[in-house]
Design an enzyme around this catalytic site. Structure first.
Site, mmCIF file in Angstrom:
data_model
loop_
_atom_site.group_PDB
_atom_site.id
_atom_site.type_symbol
_atom_site.label_atom_id
_atom_site.label_comp_id
_atom_site.label_asym_id
_atom_site.label_seq_id
_atom_site.Cartn_x
_atom_site.Cartn_y
_atom_site.Cartn_z
ATOM 1 N N GLU A 43 9.007 9.158 4.982
ATOM 2 C CA GLU A 43 10.391 9.337 5.437
ATOM 3 C C GLU A 43 10.892 7.956 5.814
ATOM 4 O OE1 GLU A 43 11.976 12.172 5.315
ATOM 5 O OE2 GLU A 43 10.322 13.527 4.888
ATOM 6 N N CYS A 99 18.315 6.742 11.144
ATOM 7 C CA CYS A 99 17.968 6.475 9.732
ATOM 8 C C CYS A 99 19.065 6.928 8.793
ATOM 9 C CB CYS A 99 16.657 7.156 9.381
ATOM 10 S SG CYS A 99 16.692 8.934 9.636
HETATM 11 P P1 NAD Z 1 8.549 0.745 11.518
HETATM 12 O O1 NAD Z 1 8.282 0.969 10.080
HETATM 13 O O2 NAD Z 1 8.548 -0.632 12.048
HETATM 14 O O3 NAD Z 1 7.477 1.560 12.408
HETATM 15 C C1 NAD Z 1 7.266 2.945 12.294
HETATM 16 C C2 NAD Z 1 5.895 3.309 12.823
HETATM 17 O O4 NAD Z 1 4.922 2.672 12.019
HETATM 18 C C3 NAD Z 1 5.604 2.884 14.262
HETATM 19 O O5 NAD Z 1 4.890 3.906 14.920
HETATM 20 C C4 NAD Z 1 4.728 1.657 14.091
HETATM 21 O O6 NAD Z 1 3.800 1.517 15.140
HETATM 22 C C5 NAD Z 1 3.986 1.990 12.825
HETATM 23 N N1 NAD Z 1 3.504 0.826 12.074
HETATM 24 C C6 NAD Z 1 3.943 -0.453 12.157
HETATM 25 N N2 NAD Z 1 3.244 -1.231 11.280
HETATM 26 C C7 NAD Z 1 2.370 -0.415 10.650
HETATM 27 C C8 NAD Z 1 1.379 -0.603 9.638
HETATM 28 N N3 NAD Z 1 1.166 -1.799 9.088
HETATM 29 N N4 NAD Z 1 0.657 0.463 9.224
HETATM 30 C C9 NAD Z 1 0.885 1.680 9.765
HETATM 31 N N5 NAD Z 1 1.812 1.928 10.708
HETATM 32 C C10 NAD Z 1 2.541 0.897 11.151
HETATM 33 O O7 NAD Z 1 9.929 1.486 11.812
HETATM 34 P P2 NAD Z 1 10.744 1.533 13.164
HETATM 35 O O8 NAD Z 1 11.335 0.200 13.441
HETATM 36 O O9 NAD Z 1 9.927 2.185 14.228
HETATM 37 O O10 NAD Z 1 11.904 2.559 12.745
HETATM 38 C C11 NAD Z 1 13.030 2.174 12.051
HETATM 39 C C12 NAD Z 1 12.928 2.490 10.570
HETATM 40 O O11 NAD Z 1 12.554 3.835 10.388
HETATM 41 C C13 NAD Z 1 14.263 2.364 9.866
HETATM 42 O O12 NAD Z 1 14.068 1.781 8.601
HETATM 43 C C14 NAD Z 1 14.728 3.795 9.706
HETATM 44 O O13 NAD Z 1 15.609 4.029 8.636
HETATM 45 C C15 NAD Z 1 13.440 4.492 9.500
HETATM 46 N N6 NAD Z 1 13.554 5.887 9.890
HETATM 47 C C16 NAD Z 1 13.508 6.846 8.927
HETATM 48 C C17 NAD Z 1 13.670 8.167 9.279
HETATM 49 C C18 NAD Z 1 13.607 9.267 8.263
HETATM 50 O O14 NAD Z 1 13.479 10.409 8.669
HETATM 51 N N7 NAD Z 1 13.707 8.987 6.974
HETATM 52 C C19 NAD Z 1 13.865 8.504 10.613
HETATM 53 C C20 NAD Z 1 13.905 7.505 11.559
HETATM 54 C C21 NAD Z 1 13.742 6.186 11.191
#
Ligand code: NAD
Length: 474
Positions: free
Chosen positions: A216, A250
């Site tokens: 997602e 998002c």
């Molecule tokens: P992010 O990708 O930085 O982090 C998301 C999660 O992944 C966090 O829990 C983080 O700890 C973990 N993470 C970080 N590095 C990782 C790695 N190398 N391997 C595994 N996990 C890792 O995203 P964010 O800044 O927390 O959220 C914002 C982003 O999320 C935006 O791009 C937004 O569009 C997207 N988002 C999508 C949805 C959806 O439903 N499609 C919903 C909310 C947010």
């Protein structure tokens, strides 16, 4: 991360515990008990959630927490509670003429243990939504919360222990190292919500275990105003959808496409309604802050880059720059004529900056959308059915709302998910149940099976039969 790293070892032993328990499939009553536990976590701790989110964001509107986190979480749980029996029931499937009177069934089965990785922007909804699907499907789960929402993470951990128990759900908190180790665990399914960049690494880590993933992700979701559409009908929902959680959503509209000669009318309406919706954003407790100083700096840098490159940038609101900075808030800021190659126009904004892109014909607008990554959401404002059909057929997006923003996401009878760079797979409602199930095909053979006639040794009967089966009847 090295598979023998201590974080990895400790997470792996948590997973093994759950895997051992998952060998006993959860029956209907057990799943209903789990769903009731999830519902109680929401309904009985509303203030605790509001406080946790307030602590994570510095300022998180209590209305937003209840409206955009608690309410949709509860709606998803309620739907699962109502529909679970039907979802679990084996489905009848047909058998072709040659195999009658055998019976075919599709029997949902829990996969085992699901992994769920949660971002910081809606930590409750984006943890409880996938959990609802995973538990309804009879799985155990491990949930990794974001390092940027530690208060919500701690609360979720405490409430999951209290209402579900460590033998059903384990919540993991920690930084990127923990997240990387988590993604490398051999789950039976991994649902990741977060950025497209991190989604790639998560999929790579999962590939090593052949763990199936639902991703997602994010991206730039366009909001397209059809020529001649009344701007007053657009702007209320545009402002609400863009300024909810200060744009850190998002599916927030990332930019607006409007016909060139109608741009001024749109701007006038935006100025009027943004100020009405959130007067004095810096001091307004209903207007959410940007999650961290780094995220704030990123948005300011993108805004300043656009200004330096000749864009017209206008902050709507009324608070002073110093007050906004102190509160880590950005007002709705419209940006016109930003060059295509500046960060604001290339990257997902994830904040209250709003580029306005003018188009001459609807075909130009569709070409603009198609020339970019397939978005997570598309918003179209139009009353003309033929044109709506033209836009839906001419674009590919994760989901669409016509004449509003965000609302398709909270329809639990609709699946939710992106396409291409905005994600893969779906959850919410029935599709969420299917995502976390093995839909087991079962054929019950009949004593009168004709297949016996095709068993060796092959004589004349099989030849005759094959002529019939292959349509060569002489
Ligand atoms: P992010 O990708 O930085 O982090 C998301 C999660 O992944 C966090 O829990 C983080 O700890 C973990 N993470 C970080 N590095 C990782 C790695 N190398 N391997 C595994 N996990 C890792 O995203 P964010 O800044 O927390 O959220 C914002 C982003 O999320 C935006 O791009 C937004 O569009 C997207 N988002 C999508 C949805 C959806 O439903 N499609 C919903 C909310 C947010």
């Amino acid at each position: 991360m090295d598979a023998s790293h201590p974080i990895h070892d400790s997470l792996h032993s948590q997973l093994r515990q759950l895997q051992a328990l998952a060998t006993q499939p959860a029956d209907y009553a057990t799943r209903q008990r789990w769903l009731a536990g999830l519902a109680s976590m929401v309904t009985q701790h509303q203030q605790a959630w509001v406080d946790a989110l307030q602590a994570d964001f510095g300022c998180r509107s209590a209305v937003e927490t209840r409206l955009a986190e608690l309410f949709p979480s509860l709606e998803g749980i309620r739907l699962a509670q109502r529909k679970l029996r039907g979802w679990m029931r084996p489905q009848r499937r047909g058998v072709s003429f040659w195999f009658m009177p055998a019976r075919a069934r599709l029997q949902p089965q829990p996969l085992g243990v699901a992994g769920i990785i949660v971002p910081w922007n809606y930590p409750i909804f984006l943890a409880l939504g996938p959990l609802t699907s995973a538990l309804a499907a009879g799985n155990r789960a491990m949930v990794k919360m974001s390092e940027l929402s530690p208060h919500s993470g701690a609360l979720l951990q405490r409430l999951c222990r209290q209402y579900l128990g460590d033998d059903v759900v384990q919540v993991v908190n920690g930084g990127v190292e923990v997240a990387q180790a988590f993604a490398a665990l051999p789950f039976d399914h991994l649902l990741f919500t977060g950025s497209t960049r991190v989604g790639r690494s998560v999929m790579q880590a999962a590939a090593a275990n052949l763990t199936p993933v639902t991703l997602e992700l994010g991206g730039k979701s366009p909001l397209l105003i059809a020529p001649g559409f009344d701007k007053r009908r657009v702007v209320g929902s545009l402002v609400a959808g863009k300024m909810l959680n200060a744009g850190q959503t998002c599916v927030a509209p990332d930019y607006v496409l409007v016909q060139r000669q109608e741009c001024d009318a749109l701007l006038a309406e935006l100025r009027r309604q943004a100020t009405l919706a959130y007067p004095d954003p810096a001091a307004n407790p209903d207007y959410t802050a940007i999650i961290s100083p780094q995220h704030y700096q990123r948005l300011v840098a993108w805004r300043d880059e656009a200004t330096a490159r000749g864009a017209r940038v206008e902050a709507l609101g009324g608070s002073s720059e110093a007050a906004l900075h102190a509160a880590r808030k950005l007002p709705l800021t419209v940006v016109q004529d930003a060059p295509d190659d500046c960060a604001l126009m290339r990257e997902e904004i994830f904040g209250p900056l709003l580029p306005i892109v003018c188009y001459d014909t609807l075909d130009d607008a569709l070409a603009y959308i198609r020339a970019r990554d397939r978005p997570l959401a598309l918003y179209l404002y139009d009353d003309n059915r033929a044109r709506i059909r033209q836009v839906l057929q001419g674009t590919v997006a994760g989901g669409v709302t016509v004449n509003d923003t965000l609302m398709h996401v909270v329809q639990d009878q609709l699946p939710f998910g992106g396409v291409g760079p905005s994600g893969m797979g779906h959850y919410h409602g029935y599709e969420g149940f299917v995502t976390f199930s093995k839909m087991l095909p079962v054929l019950y053979q009949s004593r009168l099976a004709g297949a016996v006639l095709t068993q060796p040794p092959h004589g004349k009967v099989v030849q005759l039969l094959l002529n019939l089966m292959l349509g060569r009847i002489r």
